[in-house]
Scaffold this motif. Structure first.
Motif, short mmCIF file in Angstrom:
data_model
loop_
_atom_site.label_atom_id
_atom_site.label_comp_id
_atom_site.label_asym_id
_atom_site.label_seq_id
_atom_site.Cartn_x
_atom_site.Cartn_y
_atom_site.Cartn_z
N LYS A 1 0.88 -1.18 0.00
CA LYS A 1 0.00 0.00 0.00
C LYS A 1 0.91 1.22 0.00
N ARG B 1 -4.90 -7.31 3.25
CA ARG B 1 -5.15 -5.96 3.79
C ARG B 1 -4.74 -5.77 5.23
N GLN C 1 -1.28 -2.38 -4.29
CA GLN C 1 -2.58 -2.69 -3.68
C GLN C 1 -3.64 -1.65 -4.04
N LEU C 2 -3.22 -0.40 -4.26
CA LEU C 2 -4.21 0.67 -4.43
C LEU C 2 -4.68 0.84 -5.87
#
Ligand code: BTN
Length: 265
Positions: free
Chosen positions: A117, A126, A216-217
């Motif tokens: 992230k 996450r 991840q984003l």
């Protein structure tokens, strides 16, 4: 569980051994702070501890650092580059951390997939497994050096301890195995060193595809808290200097150099 041991770490460092001075502690306030307070010497200084009593995270947060379970490792070195080009440094360090961890998990199993992230939280499902804090050491008549502080949750049993507000995880939680941290630290130093050399020689562009693979984003609707306020929009990867690209509802692109990101989905 194995304790931290200099000769054991050195046995995994091969050609880098002659460059490195180690400072290992049972307990220390913060491995980053310790290295910031050291005089400048030639080569690379590494500080690791079994426990930190004042482990620091980004944004003035505390880094949970229980005794004997995890990796708290700081690396101090001089970078032969102008500081203006260093904005991608923390991204490159996270790529080195993820590459290290990939040696200890089954990367062909999607259930064990690690992501980053932006700029440098390593996540599994996450949940945060690792973070890094980069600080500058500047003093009169001294070349600027960086202290790269890396915290990785390795052997902690996340079921036994809770952390307020932050979903977190450890390597143990992923694989159900306990690890000798000396081996992982040796590999970590190796990867950080060689990633930095490639970064200095080729720039961030050299890592563009690797970043895309673990971003991840990318494509997600997120909010970013910046000193200027909160901005929401779709994350569109990073630009050539490592800033996060965010497209807001009015189709305006923002290039953010720092901030805390929150995923909405
Ligand atoms: C973050 O994600 O907020 C950064 C966490 C960095 C933690 C590491 S542990 C070793 C080094 N010493 C510190 O005090 N902090 C870093």
């Amino acid at each position: 569980m194995e304790r931290l041991n200099e000769s054991s770490i050195r046995s995994h460092l091969q050609d880098l051994n002659h460059l490195i001075t180690f400072h290992l502690f049972d307990t220390i306030h913060s491995t980053n702070q310790f290295l910031k307070d050291q005089p400048q010497i030639s080569g690379i200084q590494i500080c690791c501890a079994e426990e930190q009593t004042q482990g620091r995270g980004r944004f003035g947060r505390t880094w949970h650092s229980p005794q004997g379970e995890n990796i708290y490792c700081s690396i101090r070195l001089k970078l032969d580059n102008e500081l203006s080009k260093l904005s991608g440094l923390s991204l490159v360090v996270s790529l080195a951390v993820i590459e290290t961890l990939h040696e200890f998990i089954n990367t062909s199993n999607p259930a064990e997939r690690l992501m980053i992230k932006w700029p440098n939280d390593i996540l599994w499902h996450r949940k945060k497994m690792s973070g890094c804090l980069i600080e500058l050491v500047t003093a009169p008549q001294m070349n600027t050096e960086v202290v790269i502080g890396i915290g990785i949750n390795i052997n902690s049993n996340t079921q036994l301890s809770t952390l307020l507000n932050t979903p977190w995880c450890s390597l143990f939680e992923i694989t159900n195995q306990l690890y000798d941290r000396n081996i992982i630290i040796g590999r970590l130093i190796h990867h950080v060193y060689y990633h930095l050399r490639q970064f200095i020689t080729h720039g961030l562009v050299y890592f563009a595809q690797r970043w895309k693979n673990v971003d991840q984003l990318d494509g997600q609707f997120i909010s970013v808290s910046t000193p200027a306020g909160k901005i929401s929009g779709y994350a569109k990867g990073i630009d050539e200097i490592g800033q996060l690209i965010l497209m807001d509802n009015n189709n305006i692109q923002h290039h953010l150099s720092s901030g805390e990101t929150t995923l909405h989905t």
